[in-house]
Motif scaffolding. Structure first.
Motif: not given
Lengths: 80, 400
Positions: B78, B80, B118-120, B142
């Motif tokens: 993961g 973030k 924000e990138r998750d 993503s």
């Protein structure tokens, strides 16, 4: 330099690399399993720290016009 | 290590040897051709900061790996990213509509310090280990407020020649959507009619060869085919004194050749030298050369020091110009600094320490200097796009 020339150069480089590795394989001495202790060390892995390598390559790829070489996979991003 | 060691030791050595011979896999994937010997968690935090009060990115990353039985391994990863700051929009003429660094004639127009995103990203992978062959699969997503990417990858690794040679193949597919966000009354509003979808197919062929008991070499050939909306929805180009949206060809083929050499220096406390060279070429006219040298120096009491240096040079894309005096017949315009001709020098150092063979802590810093004048490949570009960044990172790896 047009694209066909670049592609030709790329293929020649690939062929050279393949021939080089094949010749090394053909003439190299065998390394017995019990002689591979040094190769097994953490710092001898191609990427000893995978997360750190991924982070650095992500930063480079976001700021440069090139990507690839190290592997396939992963998603794109809207990085500016 | 002596040949007469116990079976258990030999088994461990074999596993470690396979780890050392591992081939490139997916992004952020462990390079081990055997299931993880014990559950493992890897975490990383980094802070990225560009010069001139541009982008700042804080990245939180975590990965966990686990073996199930003797032949199966799973891994979840993961990421973030928290992004703030400003980004170049185009090169323009001095005036009220374009604010940023200037040389008197041209200005690097900046977005203003309003970007917040924000990138998750998360991906889940599995490896199935046979006697000489490893099969891998990985799927993930993503997402950002203006970008989504769904992807999957499969790969195989085949060890032969008494595990002195490893052949690798890989295939990846990604389906992405990109659009532009406007800030209206404190709200993020999608800009209509801007953006689109794109798809990417990737392939890899690779070979790793043990040269002797202290060195190995690897060669990879990668290919990617991108199709769809490949422009940047936030960027513009000045064409005959009119600002037009960034517009690029709808397809792009990318080729890469990577050569890697790793050598152990037993007399220097088993320090390891890593040499990487990559040649890249694509159908947009971008060629690049990358050379990276890393040195892993084990010290006393489990400490290890890793300095590295990297040089990069690229040509500009065929359709790139800082500004356009006249319109182009193909309608492609981009003043994106990443498609310009330039060079870059990067370097960094990392210090890490291992505790009890279970816990590893690391801290490092990297610097990157991008300059038009450092490029050896030629092509269009402007010094206004020069910038630098620093990146501080800390990581923790724990085996249970």
């Amino acid at each position: 330099m047009n694209h066909r020339t670049r592609l030709l150069r790329l293929l020649m480089l690939s062929a050279w690399a393949g021939l080089f590795l094949s010749s090394l394989n053909a003439c190299s001495l065998k390394v017995a399993p019990w002689e591979r202790g040094n190769l097994a060390k953490q710092q001898m892995a191609l990427d000893p720290d995978a997360l750190d390598a991924a982070l650095s390559r992500h930063a480079y790829g976001s700021k440069e016009g090139s990507s690839g070489g190290y592997g396939v996979g992963g998603g794109g991003c809207g990085c500016n | 290590m002596a040949a007469t060691n116990s079976t258990a030791t030999s088994s461990k050595l074999t596993a470690l040897t396979m780890a050392a011979l591992a081939l490139p896999g997916m992004v952020a994937k462990s390079h081990a051709d055997s299931p993880p010997a014990m559950p493992q968690i890897d975490t990383n935090f980094s802070r990225y900061e560009e010069s001139g009060n541009r982008m700042r990115i804080e990245t939180y990353q975590a990965a966990a790996s686990l073996a199930v039985g003797d032949n199966l391994g799973f891994r979840v990863n993961g990421v973030k990213d928290v992004v703030t700051g400003a980004s170049p929009v185009t090169i323009g003429r001095p005036g009220p509509s374009c604010k940023g660094p200037s040389n008197g004639l041209l200005v690097q127009c900046m977005s203003g310090a309003s970007i917040r995103d924000e990138r998750d990203a998360v991906d889940i992978g599995a490896n199935y280990y046979l006697k000489d062959v490893t099969l891998g699969v990985d799927v993930g997503r993503s997402s950002e407020n203006d970008y989504t990417s769904d992807f999957f990858n499969v790969d195989t690794r085949w060890e032969l020649n008494q595990k002195m040679t490893t052949l690798a193949t890989g295939f990846g597919y990604a389906s992405d959507s990109v659009w532009a966000i406007q800030h209206v009354n404190g709200q993020n509003v999608r800009e209509p009619g801007v953006g689109g979808d794109k798809s990417t197919h990737q392939g890899l062929l690779g070979i790793t060869q043990v040269l002797d008991k202290n060195s190995l070499i690897q060669a990879n050939l990668t290919y990617a085919n991108n199709a769809g909306f490949l422009a940047d929805p936030y960027k513009w180009a000045l064409v005959d004194n009119v600002y037009l949206r960034d517009s690029r060809p709808g397809s792009r083929e990318q080729y890469g050749v990577l050569l890697r050499y790793v050598r152990n220096f037993e007399e220097l406390n088993s320090a390891a030298l890593h040499l990487d060279y990559r040649f890249y070429s694509d159908t947009w006219g971008v060629d690049s050369h990358t050379l990276e040298v890393s040195w892993f120096q084990p010290l006393a009491y489990g400490w290890q020091l890793r300095p590295r240096i990297r040089y990069y040079t690229q040509t500009s894309a065929d359709f790139y110009q800082p500004i356009y005096q006249t319109a182009r017949l193909d309608g492609n315009y981009s003043s994106d600094y990443r498609l310009a001709g330039f060079g870059a020098i990067a370097g960094g150092i990392q210090l890490n320490k291992e505790f009890f063979d279970r816990l590893r802590l690391a801290g490092g810093v990297d610097f990157y200097e991008r300059q038009k004048g450092l490029g050896l490949s030629g092509g269009a570009g402007t010094k206004l796009d020069n910038f630098s960044y620093s990146m501080y990172s800390f990581s923790l790896n724990l085996k249970f």
